[in-house]
Every structure is written in C-alpha cells, then in structure tokens.
Design a protein around this motif. Structure first.
Motif, PDB file in Angstrom:
ATOM      1  N   ALA A   1       0.981  -1.150  -0.051  1.00  0.00           N
ATOM      2  CA  ALA A   1      -0.095  -0.060   0.027  1.00  0.00           C
ATOM      3  C   ALA A   1       0.749   1.276   0.184  1.00  0.00           C
ATOM      4  CB  ALA A   1      -0.918  -0.086   1.261  1.00  0.00           C
ATOM      5  N   LEU A   2       0.237   2.460  -0.167  1.00  0.00           N
ATOM      6  CA  LEU A   2       1.055   3.822  -0.164  1.00  0.00           C
ATOM      7  C   LEU A   2       0.580   4.364   0.927  1.00  0.00           C
ATOM      8  CD1 LEU A   2       0.491   4.628  -3.636  1.00  0.00           C
ATOM      9  CD2 LEU A   2       2.569   3.611  -2.866  1.00  0.00           C
ATOM     10  N   LYS A   3       1.637   5.393   1.310  1.00  0.00           N
ATOM     11  CA  LYS A   3       1.270   6.436   2.408  1.00  0.00           C
ATOM     12  C   LYS A   3       1.810   7.593   1.826  1.00  0.00           C
ATOM     13  CE  LYS A   3       2.005   7.521   7.580  1.00  0.00           C
ATOM     14  NZ  LYS A   3       2.537   7.057   8.499  1.00  0.00           N
ATOM     15  N   LEU A   4       1.020   8.794   1.853  1.00  0.00           N
ATOM     16  CA  LEU A   4       1.599  10.139   1.769  1.00  0.00           C
ATOM     17  C   LEU A   4       1.688  10.693   2.976  1.00  0.00           C
ATOM     18  CD1 LEU A   4      -0.740  11.743  -0.993  1.00  0.00           C
ATOM     19  CD2 LEU A   4       1.775  11.485  -1.057  1.00  0.00           C
ATOM     20  N   THR A   5       2.925  11.547   3.326  1.00  0.00           N
ATOM     21  CA  THR A   5       3.432  12.070   4.553  1.00  0.00           C
ATOM     22  C   THR A   5       3.975  13.236   4.432  1.00  0.00           C
ATOM     23  OG1 THR A   5       3.901   9.783   5.483  1.00  0.00           O
ATOM     24  CG2 THR A   5       4.873  11.601   6.512  1.00  0.00           C
ATOM     25  N   ARG A   6       3.405  14.271   4.947  1.00  0.00           N
ATOM     26  CA  ARG A   6       3.890  15.699   5.236  1.00  0.00           C
ATOM     27  C   ARG A   6       4.716  15.755   6.335  1.00  0.00           C
ATOM     28  NH1 ARG A   6       2.507  20.883   8.172  1.00  0.00           N
ATOM     29  NH2 ARG A   6       4.335  22.049   7.606  1.00  0.00           N
ATOM     30  N   TYR A   7       6.110  16.028   6.222  1.00  0.00           N
ATOM     31  CA  TYR A   7       7.022  16.097   7.544  1.00  0.00           C
ATOM     32  C   TYR A   7       6.426  17.338   8.423  1.00  0.00           C
ATOM     33  CZ  TYR A   7      11.331  16.267  10.093  1.00  0.00           C
ATOM     34  OH  TYR A   7      12.205  16.412  11.218  1.00  0.00           O
ATOM     35  N   GLY A   8       6.040  17.103   9.432  1.00  0.00           N
ATOM     36  CA  GLY A   8       5.858  17.886  10.790  1.00  0.00           C
ATOM     37  C   GLY A   8       4.243  18.256  10.501  1.00  0.00           C
ATOM     38  N   GLY A   9       3.589  17.530  10.187  1.00  0.00           N
ATOM     39  CA  GLY A   9       1.881  17.739  10.112  1.00  0.00           C
ATOM     40  C   GLY A   9       1.081  16.774   9.278  1.00  0.00           C
ATOM     41  N   ASP A  10      -0.068  17.183   9.172  1.00  0.00           N
ATOM     42  CA  ASP A  10      -0.849  16.377   8.091  1.00  0.00           C
ATOM     43  C   ASP A  10      -1.418  17.002   7.091  1.00  0.00           C
ATOM     44  OD1 ASP A  10      -2.796  18.078   9.671  1.00  0.00           O
ATOM     45  OD2 ASP A  10      -3.741  16.343  10.732  1.00  0.00           O
TER      46      ASP A  10
ATOM     47  N   SER B   1       6.633  23.586  -2.904  1.00  0.00           N
ATOM     48  CA  SER B   1       7.152  23.222  -1.488  1.00  0.00           C
ATOM     49  C   SER B   1       8.622  22.561  -1.389  1.00  0.00           C
ATOM     50  CB  SER B   1       6.218  22.098  -0.998  1.00  0.00           C
ATOM     51  OG  SER B   1       6.165  20.970  -1.904  1.00  0.00           O
ATOM     52  N   TYR B   2       8.997  22.669  -0.533  1.00  0.00           N
ATOM     53  CA  TYR B   2      10.489  22.348  -0.202  1.00  0.00           C
ATOM     54  C   TYR B   2      10.496  20.591  -0.259  1.00  0.00           C
ATOM     55  CZ  TYR B   2      14.958  21.778   2.216  1.00  0.00           C
ATOM     56  OH  TYR B   2      16.253  21.048   2.494  1.00  0.00           O
ATOM     57  N   SER B   3      11.582  20.176  -1.205  1.00  0.00           N
ATOM     58  CA  SER B   3      11.571  19.040  -1.452  1.00  0.00           C
ATOM     59  C   SER B   3      11.520  17.891  -0.461  1.00  0.00           C
ATOM     60  CB  SER B   3      13.038  18.712  -2.300  1.00  0.00           C
ATOM     61  OG  SER B   3      14.022  18.745  -1.412  1.00  0.00           O
ATOM     62  N   SER B   4      11.708  18.246   0.865  1.00  0.00           N
ATOM     63  CA  SER B   4      11.897  17.146   1.765  1.00  0.00           C
ATOM     64  C   SER B   4      10.392  17.279   2.688  1.00  0.00           C
ATOM     65  CB  SER B   4      13.090  17.237   2.790  1.00  0.00           C
ATOM     66  OG  SER B   4      14.223  17.196   2.114  1.00  0.00           O
ATOM     67  N   GLU B   5       9.501  17.877   2.137  1.00  0.00           N
ATOM     68  CA  GLU B   5       8.425  18.213   3.203  1.00  0.00           C
ATOM     69  C   GLU B   5       7.379  17.198   2.851  1.00  0.00           C
ATOM     70  OE1 GLU B   5       5.630  22.010   4.844  1.00  0.00           O
ATOM     71  OE2 GLU B   5       7.502  22.193   3.929  1.00  0.00           O
ATOM     72  N   LEU B   6       7.233  16.690   1.661  1.00  0.00           N
ATOM     73  CA  LEU B   6       6.469  15.827   1.309  1.00  0.00           C
ATOM     74  C   LEU B   6       6.992  14.477   0.716  1.00  0.00           C
ATOM     75  CD1 LEU B   6       3.288  15.218   0.974  1.00  0.00           C
ATOM     76  CD2 LEU B   6       3.018  16.243  -1.384  1.00  0.00           C
ATOM     77  N   TYR B   7       6.610  13.312   0.845  1.00  0.00           N
ATOM     78  CA  TYR B   7       6.944  12.051   0.338  1.00  0.00           C
ATOM     79  C   TYR B   7       5.867  11.112   0.330  1.00  0.00           C
ATOM     80  CZ  TYR B   7       8.135  11.669   5.426  1.00  0.00           C
ATOM     81  OH  TYR B   7       8.140  11.437   6.747  1.00  0.00           O
ATOM     82  N   VAL B   8       5.932  10.109  -0.427  1.00  0.00           N
ATOM     83  CA  VAL B   8       5.071   8.998  -0.533  1.00  0.00           C
ATOM     84  C   VAL B   8       5.939   7.779  -0.058  1.00  0.00           C
ATOM     85  CG1 VAL B   8       5.666   8.794  -2.995  1.00  0.00           C
ATOM     86  CG2 VAL B   8       3.372   7.641  -1.808  1.00  0.00           C
ATOM     87  N   GLU B   9       5.279   6.975   0.787  1.00  0.00           N
ATOM     88  CA  GLU B   9       6.145   5.743   1.391  1.00  0.00           C
ATOM     89  C   GLU B   9       5.534   4.426   0.957  1.00  0.00           C
ATOM     90  OE1 GLU B   9       7.581   6.582   5.640  1.00  0.00           O
ATOM     91  OE2 GLU B   9       5.515   7.179   5.442  1.00  0.00           O
ATOM     92  N   ARG B  10       6.137   3.370   0.828  1.00  0.00           N
ATOM     93  CA  ARG B  10       5.764   2.216   0.401  1.00  0.00           C
ATOM     94  C   ARG B  10       5.426   1.397   1.635  1.00  0.00           C
ATOM     95  NH1 ARG B  10       8.600  -1.249  -3.384  1.00  0.00           N
ATOM     96  NH2 ARG B  10      10.364   0.088  -3.232  1.00  0.00           N
ATOM     97  N   LEU B  11       4.184   0.623   2.016  1.00  0.00           N
ATOM     98  CA  LEU B  11       3.943  -0.048   3.220  1.00  0.00           C
ATOM     99  C   LEU B  11       3.861  -1.624   2.654  1.00  0.00           C
ATOM    100  CD1 LEU B  11       1.118   1.954   4.856  1.00  0.00           C
ATOM    101  CD2 LEU B  11       3.457   2.284   5.270  1.00  0.00           C
ATOM    102  N   ILE B  12       4.447  -2.561   3.376  1.00  0.00           N
ATOM    103  CA  ILE B  12       4.199  -3.837   3.163  1.00  0.00           C
ATOM    104  C   ILE B  12       3.835  -4.381   4.468  1.00  0.00           C
ATOM    105  CG2 ILE B  12       5.512  -6.036   2.448  1.00  0.00           C
ATOM    106  CD1 ILE B  12       7.491  -4.398   1.255  1.00  0.00           C
TER     107      ILE B  12
END
Length: 354
Positions: free
Chosen positions: A151-160, A170-181
């Motif tokens: 599955a996927l998870k969208l994460t904003r560093y420091g908040g939702d 936006s700053y390159s490290s503030e938003l990322y998508v993660e892989r969940l297994i």
C-alpha cells in the motif's frame, strides 16, 4: 594453542632448573556453527537477505575468540522449504552476483563473508544449513515468508496538511510517499511508479509520477501552488488503493533583505532583495518560485529616496535580483516590495542624513 583432533590431553610446561608445572587438562571439541544476521520474517516483496556463518567454542572462556588455523570451506544450502521453492538460492551480492553453494572462513578468522538469500517467490518457511567440511554443521532458526500486501502512504513532514505558497513550490523534503508492506513502511525489491495529482487542479500541481526505487521505501516530491484554496493530493499505483493528503495554497509573504536604516544624502544601498515566507509550512522560508516573478519596489517619499522600479525573481532561486536605493535628500521614507498574490513587505523607516 591449536586444536588438531578431537580428544583429551594435557599441557606440560618445563624449564631447565625449574620445577615442572602441574599439567593442565585440555579437551579439543567440535565447534558450534551459527548462521547469523537473518531477517527471520520476510515477505514476497523482500530484498535479498544477507547472512554469514560464524564459529564458537562452547565451554571456552573466550568462546567467540578462537580463529581457524587454516582456511575452511562452509557448504551452505536452503533446507526444509515448505512449500518447495520458497527461495531460489544463495548469491554473492545483494543485487546481481552469482549463485553459490559454499562460503569460506579464512585463516585466522572465525567467520565467513556475506551470503545473500534470494527474494522469496511464495509464502512459506525454510532454514539455512551450514556445514563446515569434515568438522561440524548448524542450522538457522526457521525463516518465515508471508505474502506481501503493498500500500501507499502520503506523509507531510511535521504535520498532516501540506501548505504551499501561491506561485511557489514546496520544499523537496516536506512531502513524500512511502511504500507499506503488510502495514509497515518497508524497502521493497521492486520499483513502484506512483501516480500523483491535485484533486482540484486549479489549486495546486504535482509531478505526474514519482518512483520509489527498488530497495527503498519512499520518494520525495515538490508541489506547486497555483491559486489560493484547499484540496487534496492523491497518490496511486498499480494494484494499490489511492491515498490522500490535505493540501492548501496560501498567499506567501514577501521578506525584505538588506534594506538600510540610514544613509547619507547621495549614498546608495545596492543589494536590496526579497525572499518568501509561507505561513504554516514546516520549512516556511524554503519555498521558491516555479516560474520567474516580477517584484515591484516603491518609496513612500520619493523626494527623500528612490529605489529601482522592479527586479526579476528567477525560478528556483531563493531570493530576487537586487534593487538599489538612492538617498536623495534629508528626511525619512520607507520602501515597499510587492508582487501579485504575495503579501507585500515594507521596510522600517529609512533616514537620509545631510
């Protein structure tokens, strides 16, 4: 002292003119063989699992500090696979490499180099068997492989919620998508292409796709603010449900840099510029224009001091080009920087002295 054959004996110590020491009993035993550093729990999306084989001598005071007196060959194999073919073999490298059936313990060492167990093909269990030729053998604990539910998870560093400035990205490290297994953020053996979009396309813009590389768990992205308002960012990938993160585009604030407090009549301040601040963003001063912007400067009392009419703020730059303030006559004035969609910035009083 070196152990040559299994059995018991004594060590004697003598010296000319000295009383012989009491003999010391010695027993040479079979060392234990350990398979070390396995994951124990894997999935069908796991990377290769690295391990090595190490010897120890039970009963010795320093049981983990006895080394080989000559090179040893260690046969390694995958056994008790249920069902058959859970994993396909052991390799010499984490990626690529060649299939191997043995590792080596060098002279004056007690451990082998690394072996890498292939990624699992189906759920099941297996063990690793290590056999030191003509000496001893040992098995790993049972290794369990479960089917991978990704599955996927969208994460904003420091908040939702992602906050981005209009006209900025936006700053390159503030938003990322993660892989969940199986519900856990994990590295996976395959790359994942993630499709992205802003649900309200007039509010913000994302890259069309980002790729989570093979062997990694996440990928960063930047989002551009187009118009003030709220929306959601959607991330999806083949075989996975889409996930969402709240996003909002707001009016950024201009920040004046290097405005003088006072100058003598006729002097100039030549390095006045602006940067942006985005209220609510984690890295609030690290958002830059996605396209060139025009920054307009004015002086509240032009008869006291004048400033360059406008400068360009280039895309991907942290601050605008430089404006020059010229002190014209004694008095006090202020300068203001503005651009459509931004909250203007006004300096403190600038005093021009005779």
């Amino acid at each position: 002292m070196s152990g040559l054959e299994l059995g018991s004996t004594q060590i004697e110590a003598t010296a000319e003119g000295a009383t012989a020491a009491t003999p010391l009993p010695v027993q040479v035993i079979v060392p234990q063989v350990w398979v070390v550093s396995l994951d124990r729990q894997r999935s069908t999306s796991s990377l290769r699992d690295n391990f090595y084989v190490v010897l120890s001598v039970p009963g010795a005071y320093w049981s983990d500090n006895q080394n080989a007196i000559k090179p040893m060959t260690v046969q390694v194999s995958l056994v008790e696979q249920t069902p058959s073919g859970v994993v396909g073999g052991i390799y010499t490298a984490a990626d690529g490499g060649v299939l191997v059936a043995q590792l080596a313990i060098g002279k004056d060492r007690r451990d082998t180099g690394w072996g890498y167990i292939e990624r699992p093909s189906v759920a099941g269990t297996y063990r690793v068997l290590a056999q030191v030729q003509g000496l001893a053998e040992g098995q790993s604990e049972v290794q369990t492989v479960v089917a991978a539910n990704q599955a996927l998870k969208l994460t904003r560093y420091g908040g939702d919620k992602l906050i981005v400035g209009k006209g900025l990205y936006s700053y390159s490290s503030e938003l990322y998508v993660e892989r969940l297994i199986n519900g856990v953020v994990s590295n996976g053996a395959d790359a994942v292409t993630v499709n992205l979009r802003c649900v309200a396309a007039q509010i913000c813009e994302t890259p069309a796709t980002v790729t989570i590389p093979a062997g990694q768990s996440y990928a960063y992205m930047s989002v551009s603010g187009l118009d003030a308002g709220s929306t959601q960012i959607e991330a999806s990938a083949a075989g996975m449900d889409p996930v969402y993160l709240n996003a909002e585009t707001v009016a950024p604030r201009l920040r004046l840099q290097s405005a003088p407090a006072s100058l003598a009549e006729g002097q100039r301040a030549a390095y006045i510029s602006v940067s942006a601040e985005v209220p609510g963003a984690y890295w609030s001063t690290n958002q830059y224009p996605s396209a060139p912007l025009t920054i307009t400067f004015t002086s509240s009392v032009p008869s006291v001091g004048t400033i360059t009419d406008s400068v360009t703020w280039n895309a991907n730059s942290g601050n605008s080009g430089y404006a020059t303030f010229t002190a014209v006559a004694p008095g006090t004035t202020q300068i203001t920087a503005s651009s459509p969609g931004f909250t203007p910035a006004t300096s403190g009083p600038i005093t021009v002295n005779p």
